[in-house]
Design a protein around this motif. Structure first.
Motif, short mmCIF file in Angstrom:
data_model
loop_
_atom_site.label_atom_id
_atom_site.label_comp_id
_atom_site.label_asym_id
_atom_site.label_seq_id
_atom_site.Cartn_x
_atom_site.Cartn_y
_atom_site.Cartn_z
N PHE A 151 0.82 -1.21 0.00
CA PHE A 151 0.00 0.00 0.00
C PHE A 151 0.86 1.26 0.00
N SER A 152 2.00 1.20 0.64
CA SER A 152 2.91 2.36 0.62
C SER A 152 3.42 2.62 -0.79
N LEU A 153 3.73 1.57 -1.52
CA LEU A 153 4.19 1.73 -2.90
C LEU A 153 3.08 2.31 -3.78
N SER B 110 10.89 10.13 -2.58
CA SER B 110 11.81 9.11 -2.08
C SER B 110 12.48 9.57 -0.78
N LEU B 111 12.92 10.84 -0.76
CA LEU B 111 13.52 11.37 0.46
C LEU B 111 12.51 11.42 1.59
N PHE B 112 11.26 11.77 1.26
CA PHE B 112 10.21 11.80 2.26
C PHE B 112 10.01 10.43 2.90
N ALA B 113 9.96 9.38 2.07
CA ALA B 113 9.78 8.03 2.59
C ALA B 113 10.95 7.63 3.49
N LEU B 114 12.16 8.00 3.08
CA LEU B 114 13.34 7.66 3.87
C LEU B 114 13.32 8.37 5.23
N LEU B 115 13.08 9.68 5.22
CA LEU B 115 13.05 10.44 6.47
C LEU B 115 11.90 10.00 7.35
N LEU B 116 10.79 9.65 6.72
CA LEU B 116 9.62 9.20 7.48
C LEU B 116 9.91 7.88 8.19
N THR B 117 10.64 7.01 7.53
CA THR B 117 11.02 5.74 8.17
C THR B 117 11.88 5.99 9.39
N LEU C 245 12.60 18.82 8.22
CA LEU C 245 12.98 18.33 6.90
C LEU C 245 11.78 17.77 6.14
N ILE C 246 10.95 17.00 6.84
CA ILE C 246 9.76 16.41 6.20
C ILE C 246 8.80 17.50 5.77
N LEU D 19 1.26 6.63 7.95
CA LEU D 19 0.53 5.66 8.78
C LEU D 19 0.99 4.24 8.49
N ASN D 20 1.22 3.94 7.21
CA ASN D 20 1.68 2.60 6.86
C ASN D 20 3.03 2.29 7.51
N VAL D 21 3.96 3.23 7.38
CA VAL D 21 5.29 3.00 7.93
C VAL D 21 5.24 2.92 9.46
#
Length: 604
Positions: free
Chosen positions: A417-419, A490-497, A526-527, A561-563
């Motif tokens: 779902f994140s993808l 992509s950066l958002f997903a990385l920082l969010l993780t 940053l986010i 929410l998924n992460v």
């Protein structure tokens, strides 16, 4: 030289699948309306899930707060469902999450999605095994298993008897799959019938909760435990702290992460796009309606159960059926057990059709071994594949408990779902094509823009300025703005993780540790900045029957929410998922398939 090699390598990883514009001559008749699609999703989403979730989520993880768990899990699924709905409006093709990620995110994301779909479907079969044994044992009061234990255990071990039971269920599944493989029309009728039965069944439970429920079960204290003879000390231990949230906020988070798997079956709708009468409209509507109904019913049923019986009376290995024994409704116990057993047949009916098609499609695309492409066409290969997956599922059912399988399914669904949410960000910020109307519009735009970015890397780099990030020069999407959104997402997903991993250290944050607080503040800044950059980029103005509202906030919220739910999973679940992913990466990168044999990448 190295730069060119890395560029080609990266281009292969994000290469997107083209969609055929022509309609095949054997295309199925468009007979499915919105109601049919809703019935399909509801029939698959609701039923046995709410009953088997009681084994640990209600008893020792969330308590009465399982109601909140279902609401949050339903909301999270709804956000992902909105993303599915928009992609289905862009790409009205029958397929799966694999196709959607291949067209929007690219080849690597598609392989991860398809590879995980295989795992989640095998885990689902293992869950059916477990649910079957629970429902069958409940229906006959475990008398049959006791008779077998007394008569057989003298000669063989109890483990062997359990394995034998799983393989018997597996033989039934194989037999039913072979019988129904050529009568898919019957499948549509069966899903409608079971969807109606599910609604009636769950409505009966809700009404029972209103009649026999007791609000005191939401206000339990230590005295209640002592009176019940469960605790004679001041420490409540595994029973929690009482009240509506006996296991605290952490219990709600953990319970939500597990309950999430109950909603993931709505994606079956996107396999019916070719049969939908008006797919651009009916697919988004059916996804939203089915998720709304499922969330409402799950929350109401869990509220009814938690009002009828104290949560501490349900322990691992028990089912919510025991609630009716607690209130003295013995006939209802057997009726509900029979309904649950009947609902399991819906999960068995055509259980391999969807994920075997994904395997076949991945093999046709060159991402898996070519011999697997014959699974759909060759009868011997088809039956052999069914038997192999049933055996693997039976082994998983024996070695893993229901809670472990549910965690695994939830984790895989959250990744997929994140993808999909990530794909919505990419597809919405693609440049608009001059001539609209082609179903392959999105992919052709994406491929052209990818080529422009690669060929004109120098000029684009010169135009990329800090002022251009916040104040784009064009009111319409360009190749550069699309590239900016892809990189920022992509950066958002990385920082969010990283942020979710830090938030998981809640005790340190609550204690006011300045180091952890500083890290959280920096990550949030940053986010926020990256979100602002994405928000400032021009969006594609193509009119669709459905658009995700509040872009880019809702897809980004969905990813968050998924992460955050992913980090609630246990280390064992992550280890199992990691091993499976490593096997997939070995196939994709090293075994001569995937990146080296991708037909889509080699054709361009």
């Amino acid at each position: 030289m190295l730069r060119q090699v890395l560029r080609r390598f990266g281009k292969k990883l994000v290469h997107k699948h083209p969609l055929e514009q022509s309609v095949p001559e054997t295309a199925p008749a468009r007979t499915q309306n919105t109601l049919d699609l809703v019935a399909l999703a509801v029939g698959y989403t609701m039923g046995i899930n709410v009953c088997i979730l009681a084994e640990e989520v209600f008893g020792v993880i969330a308590g009465p707060a399982i109601v909140i768990c279902f609401l949050v899990a339903g909301l999270t699924s709804l956000l992902a469902g909105l993303c599915y709905a928009e992609i289905s409006a862009w790409l009205p093709h029958s397929g799966s999450s694999y196709l959607y990620t291949y067209v929007t995110v690219g080849e690597l994301g598609a392989f991860i999605t398809g590879w995980n779909l295989i795992l989640t479907n095998v885990a689902n079969i293992a869950l059916v095994f477990r649910a079957w044994t629970l429902a069958f044992g409940s229906l006959f009061g475990n008398q049959l298993s006791q008779i077998l234990h007394r008569s057989i255990s003298l000669h063989v071990s109890q483990n062997f008897i359990e394995i034998l039971g799983y393989f018997v269920v597996g033989l039934v599944m194989v037999f039913m799959e072979v019988l129904t493989s050529n009568i898919r029309r019957v499948f549509q009728v069966v899903t409608k019938v079971f969807a109606s039965v599910n609604i009636l069944f769950l409505s009966f439970i809700i009404i029972s909760g209103f009649i026999k429920g007791d609000l005191h079960n939401w206000k339990l204290t230590e005295e209640d435990y002592i009176k019940a003879g469960l605790n004679d000390t001041s420490s409540l231990g595994p029973l929690g702290s009482g009240g509506f949230m006996p296991f605290g906020f952490q219990g709600i988070l953990h319970g939500t992460a597990i309950c999430f798997y109950a909603f993931s079956s709505f994606t079956i709708i996107i396999t019916r796009v070719a049969e939908a009468q008006n797919p651009e409209r009916s697919i988004p509507m059916s996804i939203v309606i089915s998720l709304f109904i499922s969330t409402l019913m799950y929350s109401s049923v869990s509220a009814a159960f938690t009002l009828m019986v104290p949560y501490y009376q349900l322990h691992p290995g028990s089912t919510l059926l025991e609630t009716f024994l607690h209130i003295g409704w013995v006939p209802a116990y057997y009726v509900v057990a029979f309904v649950i057993l009947s609902n399991i047949f819906l999960n068995i009916f055509g259980f391999t059709f969807f994920f075997l098609r994904v395997i076949s499609k991945m093999a046709e695309d060159g991402l898996l071994f070519p011999v697997l492409a014959r699974i759909q066409t060759g009868i011997c290969f088809h039956i052999t594949a069914i038997v192999v997956f049933v055996i693997i599922a039976a082994i998983m059912a024996f070695y893993f408990g229901i809670i472990d399988l549910m965690r695994l399914r939830s984790l895989v669904s959250l990744v997929i779902f994140s993808l999909i949410s990530f794909g919505v960000l990419i597809i919405r910020y693609l440049p608009k094509k001059k001539s609209e109307g082609s179903e392959a519009e999105v992919q052709e735009e994406s491929e052209r823009n990818e080529a422009e970015v690669q060929e004109e890397n120098g000029p684009i780099a010169e135009k990329l300025t800090l002022q251009g990030l916040l104040f784009p020069g064009s009111p319409t999407p360009t190749a550069l703005s699309g590239r900016i959104v892809s990189v920022c997402s992509s950066l958002f997903a990385l920082l969010l993780t990283v942020l979710c991993l830090v938030l998981a250290q809640w005790p340190y944050l609550r204690s006011g540790d300045p180091v952890w607080i500083t890290v959280v503040v920096l990550l949030l800044l940053l986010i926020t900045g990256i979100t602002g950059v994405i928000w400032r980029q021009p969006q594609n103005s193509t009119l669709l029957h459905f658009n995700v509202p509040g872009l880019p906030l809702l897809p980004l919220l969905s990813i968050f929410l998924n992460v955050y739910l992913m980090v609630q999973m246990t280390a064992g679940t992550w280890a199992l998922f990691g091993v499976w992913l490593l096997i997939g990466c070995a196939i994709y990168f090293y075994f001569g398939y995937g990146i080296q044999s991708s037909l889509v990448a080699n054709l361009t």
